[in-house]
Scaffold this active site. Structure first.
Site, PDB file in Angstrom:
ATOM      1  N   ASP A 217     -10.365   4.233  -1.607  1.00  0.00           N
ATOM      2  CA  ASP A 217     -11.028   3.277  -0.714  1.00  0.00           C
ATOM      3  C   ASP A 217     -12.541   3.305  -0.888  1.00  0.00           C
ATOM      4  O   ASP A 217     -13.175   4.355  -0.738  1.00  0.00           O
ATOM      5  CB  ASP A 217     -10.702   3.611   0.751  1.00  0.00           C
TER       6      ASP A 217
ATOM      7  N   ASP B 294       0.832  -1.200   0.000  1.00  0.00           N
ATOM      8  CA  ASP B 294       0.000   0.000   0.000  1.00  0.00           C
ATOM      9  C   ASP B 294       0.878   1.267   0.000  1.00  0.00           C
ATOM     10  O   ASP B 294       1.615   1.525   0.953  1.00  0.00           O
ATOM     11  CB  ASP B 294      -0.890  -0.062   1.256  1.00  0.00           C
TER      12      ASP B 294
END
Ligand code: GLA
Length: 505
Positions: free
Chosen positions: A312, A249
């Site tokens: 997200d 990430d």
């Protein structure tokens, strides 16, 4: 002459509203049905683990014809273990499951070569329910729940730890505040994870796989220790701990990146991709950088097996439609770039009891999505050949949520060996139509109603890439709808879907 499914099978539009909340999928029968992928990528001479997913009454006995030397099947559990052959090539197996009520067979091709994740990975990820509230016990419970709920019998396999398993620099919490690395530079799990090897062994003993998370930056998104300048050591540690999957990430790497060019964006993923390939176990590599520099165009080249295409999902603000639609609309555009071993990842499936990513301290609550929206969500993910990761509370699954997550025919669409992502056949303010060609020459179609009232939606066979006559099968109800010519028409609930398989006749 034109025969239309609409005439024969259309429910009155008014009846659709009463369908809301209904469990559409019949429960699996007591006889065995083998589920999951039909093709499976592996690398030569590597540890191998696969639990044959099958529904039906227990006890069940498993067998496999064509199992290569080096692999062993446990007939009682259906778990295949061992070492993959040193010689590359396809190994064609026939899996068999039998119980007191009957038997089932399914072909299963292990392709030993360079490519993992020949079908989209499936599993559970803790992020959207547990955030930083994670420990060893939770992931053991998640593995148990994946088996006990039956999810594993449909092909869910990965039990994935997201952020917050490492030490947190600057934390005053005694379980998080130890030195982040040992004297030799190896990363340490925080005090909530006393023994990573024991944890992965627990997961593996159930035939499941274990996933982990880190960032190429000095800190993760939640400000825990990242892998910057420790990439080799960390990958080695993850492999030694027994992990099978890594989510990588971007997060604080933005402070390290020297620019915004393609090369700057590729650099950390190229580095970790090459390191992972040198490990002596197979590690599926999940890129998470929110779609920067068109990651779908190069994610596969740097060793990625799946890449997030958007921000997200849990932070997506609802517009007229819930957030998953806008994520899906973006992800759907990149259909040309997906294929076996390289998948567009639109983030997790957030249904059931689920947390609030905008207020992560808040207790998880039941989703506010309607039943029809949940069917639309799962249908879109399956048609887009998305990795299927549930991220609600796996220890508190209700019958409705399980029915959405575990429809074998819907999952077959996601896992189809051809590995095509659905093409967008139509997108208007009110309608969204996805068409996914399947290996057997049939086509899966999703007719999505974006409007606020029920609506009749049609797809022509030309739009579906078919001609002549087709037999339509309703995949959520697992029911044949009859033969139609020219077009397939369905009544679709507000924000809902008609998901069908159209088989040429
Ligand atoms: C980012 C990712 C999420 C999750 C969190 C963890 O926001 O996109 O999926 O991994 O970080 O901090």
């Amino acid at each position: 002459m034109r025969t239309s499914v609409a005439v024969l099978f259309l429910l009155p539009l008014a009846a659709l509203a009463q369908d809301a909340g209904a469990i559409l999928t019949p429960k699996p029968g007591p006889e065995p049905r083998i589920n999951g992928p039909k093709v499976y990528g592996a690398r030569p001479g590597m540890p191998f683990l696969y639990r044959i997913p099958a529904t039906g009454m227990r006890p069940m006995r498993f067998a496999a014809r064509g199992l290569p030397a080096g692999l062993k099947l446990d007939a009682a559990t259906g778990i295949i273990n061992g070492t993959t052959p040193a010689k590359a090539g396809p190994y064609n197996l026939t899996l068999r499951a039998s119980n007191a009520r009957g038997k089932a067979e399914r072909r299963f091709r292990i392709v030993v070569g360079d490519t993992l994740a020949l079908t989209p990975p499936m599993g559970w990820n803790h992020w959207y329910t547990y955030y930083d509230r994670v420990d060893d016990k939770l992931f053991r419970a998640a593995a148990d729940a994946m088996i006990a709920s039956g999810m594993a019998d449909y092909g869910y396999q990965y039990v994935n730890i997201d952020d917050c398993w490492m030490m947190k620099p600057g934390s005053t919490d005694p379980t998080l505040s130890g030195t982040a690395r040992d004297a030799a530079g190896a990363i340490r799990a925080n005090g909530r994870f006393p023994d990573m090897n024991a944890l992965t062994a627990y997961i593996h003993a159930r035939g499941l796989k274990a996933g982990l998370y880190t960032s190429p930056g000095p800190l993760t998104c939640a400000r825990y220790e990242g892998s910057y300048q420790h990439e080799e050591a960390d990958a080695r540690q993850f492999a030694a701990w027994g992990f099978d999957f890594l989510k990588y990430d971007w997060c604080s790497y933005r402070k390290i990146a020297t620019g915004e060019d393609l090369a700057d964006r590729r650099k950390p993923y190229e580095l970790m991709g090459a390191i992972l390939r040198k490990q002596n176990r197979e590690i599926v590599f999940n890129l998470c950088q929110y779609g920067m520099s068109d990651v779908w165009k190069w994610g596969g080249e740097v060793g990625g097996h799946a890449w997030r295409t958007t921000g997200d999902l849990g932070l997506e603000k609802d517009t007229r439609l819930p957030g998953f639609y806008s994520i899906a609309f973006k992800n759907a555009e990149h259909y040309d770039y997906a294929g076996p071993g390289r998948w567009n990842d639109p983030d997790y499936i957030l249904i059931g009891v689920i947390g609030n990513a905008r207020k992560i301290g808040e207790a998880p609550r039941r989703t506010t999505l309607t039943a029809d929206e949940q069917y639309a969500y799962m249908s879109m993910w399956a048609l887009m050949a998305a990795p299927l990761f549930y991220s609600g509370d796996i220890t508190r699954l209700d019958d409705f949520t399980l029915n959405v997550l575990c429809n074998a025919e819907v999952i077959d669409v996601d896992q189809d060996p051809l590995g095509k992502q659905a093409r967008v056949a139509r997108k208007t303010a009110d309608e969204f139509v996805l068409i996914k060609p399947l290996e057997d020459g049939s086509v899966a179609a999703g007719l999505f109603n974006l409007a606020d009232e029920p609506r009749t939606i049609a797809v022509t066979l030309a739009e579906a890439g078919l001609k002549g006559r087709v037999a339509a099968r309703d995949l959520w109800r697992q029911k044949d709808l009859g033969v139609s010519q020219d077009r397939f028409t369905a009544a679709v609930a507000r924000h809902g879907v008609s998901m069908v398989r159209l088989l040429p006749r």
